[in-house]
Design a protein around this motif. Structure first.
Motif, mmCIF file in Angstrom:
data_model
loop_
_atom_site.group_PDB
_atom_site.id
_atom_site.type_symbol
_atom_site.label_atom_id
_atom_site.label_comp_id
_atom_site.label_asym_id
_atom_site.label_seq_id
_atom_site.Cartn_x
_atom_site.Cartn_y
_atom_site.Cartn_z
ATOM 1 N N ILE B 418 49.800 72.535 14.442
ATOM 2 C CA ILE B 418 49.416 72.264 13.045
ATOM 3 C C ILE B 418 48.354 71.161 12.993
ATOM 4 O O ILE B 418 47.339 71.274 12.305
ATOM 5 N N VAL B 419 48.592 70.092 13.745
ATOM 6 C CA VAL B 419 47.678 68.951 13.733
ATOM 7 C C VAL B 419 46.286 69.390 14.203
ATOM 8 O O VAL B 419 45.275 69.070 13.598
ATOM 9 N N GLU B 420 46.276 70.192 15.247
ATOM 10 C CA GLU B 420 45.020 70.671 15.814
ATOM 11 C C GLU B 420 44.292 71.578 14.820
ATOM 12 O O GLU B 420 43.129 71.366 14.495
ATOM 13 N N ARG B 421 45.062 72.561 14.310
ATOM 14 C CA ARG B 421 44.480 73.575 13.430
ATOM 15 C C ARG B 421 43.956 72.952 12.148
ATOM 16 O O ARG B 421 42.867 73.259 11.687
ATOM 17 N N ASP B 422 44.727 72.039 11.552
ATOM 18 C CA ASP B 422 44.343 71.466 10.272
ATOM 19 C C ASP B 422 43.522 70.191 10.424
ATOM 20 O O ASP B 422 43.227 69.517 9.431
ATOM 21 N N GLY B 423 43.202 69.838 11.658
ATOM 22 C CA GLY B 423 42.377 68.657 11.892
ATOM 23 C C GLY B 423 42.996 67.390 11.351
ATOM 24 O O GLY B 423 42.387 66.618 10.622
ATOM 25 N N LEU B 424 44.248 67.176 11.657
ATOM 26 C CA LEU B 424 44.966 66.059 11.067
ATOM 27 C C LEU B 424 45.043 64.839 11.980
ATOM 28 O O LEU B 424 45.654 63.842 11.633
ATOM 29 N N LYS B 425 44.408 64.940 13.141
ATOM 30 C CA LYS B 425 44.449 63.805 14.054
ATOM 31 C C LYS B 425 43.843 62.593 13.384
ATOM 32 O O LYS B 425 42.788 62.681 12.738
ATOM 33 N N GLN B 426 44.501 61.486 13.521
ATOM 34 C CA GLN B 426 43.940 60.290 12.901
ATOM 35 C C GLN B 426 42.817 59.763 13.779
ATOM 36 O O GLN B 426 42.774 59.976 14.984
ATOM 37 N N THR B 427 41.862 59.132 13.122
ATOM 38 C CA THR B 427 40.708 58.680 13.878
ATOM 39 C C THR B 427 40.700 57.160 14.010
ATOM 40 O O THR B 427 41.128 56.438 13.120
#
Lengths: 493, 488
Positions: B418-427
């Motif tokens: 989910i994190v990968e697909r929705d680009g939810l990684k925090q920067t």
């Protein structure tokens, strides 16, 4: 041809095996005797078809070479053993018409060994009695008569009175019995046959209507010692369905039978010499001592000091257990139900039990209930258990100096029907020599030893160490060989 | 010490409580027969010849039932009696086929033990307390009468007849409804950990006889009454409250409490007398002659002991030592299923304290919403461990984690996916964050002024704006540091 109904179990087994006769012939002969002996009232239910069916199987097995240990031997089954599909009553109105859908372990073993059933034998109601006068289905009559010119009907003993009467009258070569306080040995003595109560736990109690669980023990009754050994081998054995069953291998008692008693010591308990006892009993006992000496045994006097407390202790413990064991006969699930108009549960209990239990059973339930009641428990039940322990210790000490004990089986020969019914205590006294071995759980047997002056059989009792049925049987055999007892009741029925 | 008191007209009264808990032993077969024990089967379908007390039938002890009683005794650190014996308790009733119940009066299998109830201020338990257990014995259950099948007759269902029960007898050590409630809950928890009873009070697997008396503090024990067959924690507490009040009122109005057996009527929330001591049964107990004494050997006892799982107290202590809060430790250890689930989560690598917080708030909240429990949780411990791992290593923030969890529940996908697909990684890309900060500070020059003038509470506003602009994906730590640096 030999009259088939005069044959012993061993003779039937061996003769059938040798092809001298068919099992069906044997079954038919005994069925005919049973049918012709209604006057003895030894059977509650006759099962000639069962005997014939087993005999046919035995004959087929002989042809096929697959004979079993008791193929071709028809026997009587005390009506205390549950028999699948055949009414099982414990000689009570309570269980009249009750047909179990299960088979007692002991009867199942006998059928598996090839036996057929001639019928369900009468007994004292719930095995409570010493004369077979408490059966709901009427008294059993002994085939024996006193040689006194009279014609008094005699008691076959009890509670296994149907078994003893039937064997003595040649209605069956052997039968099952149960012994709680002498119920195999005393009837055997009264009718001139043999019977052994094995060590407590040898025969499974599963499927036997319970009287007093800590005392009840099944055993065989037959015409001689060898037959008792053969029968017992096929009745005994560990049963996981009985928590008090002995987990021990069943010895080959028949094969090890020996009347040579060299090196054996026989104990004579001095406390069993009762003041004022019938001199015929004492004479028989002395003759028995001489026979065992003749067989090579050494004889010593022993003491069983707590003997006099055995009978009172027995008549506390056995009724106590019975009062609880018989609580299940309540009219709710099976057997008799007496439901008066507008009756509630308590009324149903009262009516059912009042109607379903005979006077002796009620007496013992009341005694048992009383001795277990709050306030009386310690004075009676606890005290009786202590006595029981002391009696067991008496025997243990005695067996330190002897191998078997010899004593009379009963203090008298068979008494007449009705002679003791008015006085329960005098009836209970008839168990005085039988009860100690029961309390101690020891193997004990009765063998016929003599006739008294009235021509009635008397029995000698051999009590052995726990698990030493062999020693008991061997001593019994030594007496049997020397007593040469071959008297039999003259047929009048 | 409990300060629970009944305020009477003559002063304060203390309540003394003892409980006899009947717990159905978890076993496939009955105590003395091979018949099955499933709940809710058709009447009289789980009845052997022994259970129906047919003539000549004999009881044979079921080893598993004995084993469970021994394990239960060990779990409350009780004395295990290597010699015990069965006695008959004689009485007539249509649901009791033998006319006696096989029980253990004189020589029970388990002797003295105890369990501890934890402090719980909110529930009225200021401190932890040890409650003594006098004994545990095993006995047969009776059948059941059915009065609604026929206008004038009662029917009997023998399915329960002969089922093994443990009777767990407490000392009269409890002094308030709350303590009694906590005792039953704790006992139930231990039984369920051990696996010796399913603890299902609605189905009657656990029920309590409640002994209550009252006294002035410091006085001798008063006369007790026993309320039979109470089948929930709430009812146990209600019985104590009501019965104590009734006794106080009775005594203060000049009456005396009589020793008697009472029944609880949950609909009216009151107890009524069933029978008094005077007409109590004489049960004529005596040793069951069908059964030999029960002798337990060392191998058997050793097997019982090694088969015990980690118990609630030990587990709680372990959780506390791992930095889990007492509240979370209590919640997580109360039910064995939750504890085992949580242990699996820890084994999958989750950090104890944050994992405990997440389970008790996020997971339990979600399950609650969905009306499910842990046994059919849509998220496995491994999946949860992955989610918590992403927070722990800074891949996503706690806020994003909540959203990811929702998506996990909706889609069934793994957190990483989910994190990968929705680009939810925090920067933690300071350049990007600094660019947004610059924009925000420019757009909110007035607030920057106020902040610099001393209104430091506005710092949170800048953080919020920045996080919003970064769509929640900025590392909050980095945002804080950069804002502090820029604002001076």
């Amino acid at each position: 041809m030999t009259e088939l109904t005069n044959l012993t179990v061993a003779q039937i087994r061996d003769g059938h095996r040798a092809g001298e006769f068919s099992a069906v012939e044997v079954a038919e002969a005994f069925n005919a005797n049973v049918a012709g002996a209604k006057a003895l009232n030894a059977f509650i239910v006759e099962t000639p078809d069962h005997a014939i069916a087993a005999a046919k199987t035995a004959d087929a097995d002989r042809a096929a070479g697959t004979l079993k240990p008791l193929s071709g031997v028809p026997i009587g089954m005390k009506d205390l053993f549950a028999t699948s599909g055949v009414q099982t009553t414990a000689a009570s109105h309570m269980l009249e018409g009750f047909v179990p859908r299960y088979e007692s372990t002991v009867s199942a073993k006998l059928w598996d060994a090839g036996c057929g059933m001639l019928g369900k034998l009468n007994l004292d109601q719930f095995a409570m009695g010493s004369s077979n006068e408490t059966s709901y289905f009427g008294n059993v009559i002994s085939p024996w008569k006193r040689k006194d010119g009279g014609n008094a009907a005699l008691a076959p003993g009890g509670s296994s009175g149907g078994s003893s009467s039937a064997i003595a009258a040649r209605l069956c070569p052997a039968a099952t019995g149960t012994d709680t306080g002498g119920s195999i040995r005393q009837p055997a003595a009264f009718t001139g046959i043999s019977g052994i109560k094995p060590t407590y736990g040898r025969c499974s109690r599963w499927g036997i209507v319970a009287f007093a669980s800590s005392l009840d023990q099944a055993g065989p009754m037959a015409r001689d010692v060898r037959d008792c050994a053969i029968m017992l081998e096929n009745m005994a054995g560990f049963d996981p369905k009985d928590a008090t069953s002995l987990n021990m291998a069943v010895p080959n008692w028949e094969a090890a039978l020996s009347s040579d008693l060299k090196g054996k010591t026989v104990g004579i308990p001095k406390e069993y010499r009762l003041e004022g006892i019938d001199p015929d009993i004492d004479a028989m006992w002395d003759a028995g001592i001489a026979m065992l000496k003749d067989a090579g045994a050494e004889v010593v006097e022993i003491s069983l000091p707590h003997t006099k407390y055995a009978l009172p202790a027995y008549y506390i413990i056995a009724p106590a257990e019975a009062s609880s064991n018989l609580a299940r006969y309540d009219g709710v699930r099976y057997g008799l139900r007496d439901l008066p108009e507008k009756a509630g549960l308590q009324d149903m209990y009262a009516a059912t039990r009042a109607d379903g239990f005979g006077p002796e059973v009620k007496r013992r339930i009341m005694i048992g209930t009383y001795v277990l009641s709050a306030g009386f428990y310690d004075a009676y039940y606890t005290q009786a258990q202590k006595v029981r322990t002391l009696i067991a210790r008496d025997f243990e000490a005695a067996f330190g100096v002897c191998d078997v004990i010899l004593a009379p089986t009963a203090p008298s020969a068979a008494f007449g029907l009705g002679e003791k019914t008015a006085d329960p205590l005098s009836m209970y006294l008839n168990d005085v020599f039988a009860v100690p071995a029961s309390l101690a759980g020891l193997p004990a047997m009765s063998v016929p030893a003599a006739l008294n002056r009235e021509g009635l059989p008397l029995g000698l009792q051999i009590i052995g160490k726990a698990f030493d049925e062999q020693g008991v049987l061997n001593a019994g055999l030594a007496i049997e060989e020397r007593a040469g007892f071959n008297a039999r009741a003259e047929k009048w029925w | 010490m409990s300060d629970y008191r009944i305020k009477g007209e003559t002063g304060e009264w203390e309540v003394v409580i003892g409980l006899e808990v009947h717990a159905q032993v978890t076993s496939n077969a009955k105590l003395f027969s091979g018949a099955a024990t499933a709940f809710g089967a058709e009447p009289n379908t789980q009845v052997s010849l022994v259970d129906a007390a047919m003539p000549g039938m004999l009881p044979v002890p079921n080893r598993e039932c004995i084993r469970q009683a021994v394990r239960t005794g060990m779990a409350i650190e009780a004395q295990i009696n290597k010699y015990s014996r069965f006695d008959r308790k004689n009485y007539f009733y249509a649901d009791l086929p033998q006319g006696y119940q096989i029980s253990q009066l004189y020589h029970p299998i388990v002797g003295e033990g105890s369990l501890t109830i934890e402090a719980d201020e909110k529930a009225g338990l200021p401190e932890a307390k040890r409650i003594g257990v006098e004994r545990i014995h095993v006995e047969q259950d009776a059948g059941k009468l059915m009065h609604d099948q026929h206008p004038s007759m009662s029917y009997v269902d023998l399915n329960r007849s002969g089922v093994a029960l443990m009777e767990i007898v407490s000392r009269p050590d409890m002094r308030s409804p709350a303590e009694a409630g906590a005792y039953v809950r704790k006992l139930r928890s231990i039984l369920r950990y051990v696996g010796s009873c399913d603890g299902n009070m609605e189905e009657g697997s656990m029920r309590a006889d409640v002994n209550v008396s009252v006294r002035k503090p410091g006085d001798e024990f008063g006369t007790r009454t026993e309320t039979k067959n109470v089948n929930s924690v709430r009812f146990v507490m209600a019985v104590i409250e009501g019965e104590a009040k009734r006794q106080v009122e009775l005594i203060e109005s000049g009456g005396t409490v009589v020793q008697e057996t009472r029944l609880y009527d949950p609909d009216r929330n009151e107890t009524r007398s069933m029978r008094s001591k005077e007409d109590a049964h004489d049960y004529r107990y005596f040793p069951d002659p069908d059964l030999l004494p029960l002798i337990l050997d060392d191998d058997f006892l050793a097997e019982c002991r090694t088969s015990l799982p980690e118990l609630p107290d030990a587990k709680r202590a372990r959780y506390l030592a791992a930095g889990i809060s007492p509240y979370n430790a209590d919640v997580l250890t109360a039910e064995v299923e939750a504890a085992l689930w949580f242990d699996t989560l820890l084994e999958a690598g989750a950090k104890p304290a944050p994992a405990a917080n997440w389970v008790t708030s996020e997971l339990f909240g979600a399950l609650n919403r969905m009306g499910r429990d842990l046994s059919d949780s849509p998220v496995s411990p491994a999946e949860a461990a992955e989610l918590l791992g992403l927070v722990a290593d800074g891949t996503i923030s706690g806020t994003i984690a909540k959203a990811v969890f929702e998506k996990m529940l909706e889609s069934g996908d793994a957190a990483g996916v989910i994190v990968e697909r929705d680009g939810l990684k925090q920067t933690s890309d300071t350049g990007a964050i600094e660019a947004e900060i610059a924009k925000i500070l420019t757009a909110n020059a007035d607030k920057v002024e106020q902040y610099k003038g001393g209104k430091e509470a506005l710092f949170g506003f800048f953080v919020g704006q920045t996080m919003k602009a970064m769509q929640g994906k900025a590392n909050p730590q980095v945002v804080n540091e950069l804002l502090k640096k820029t604002l001076g």
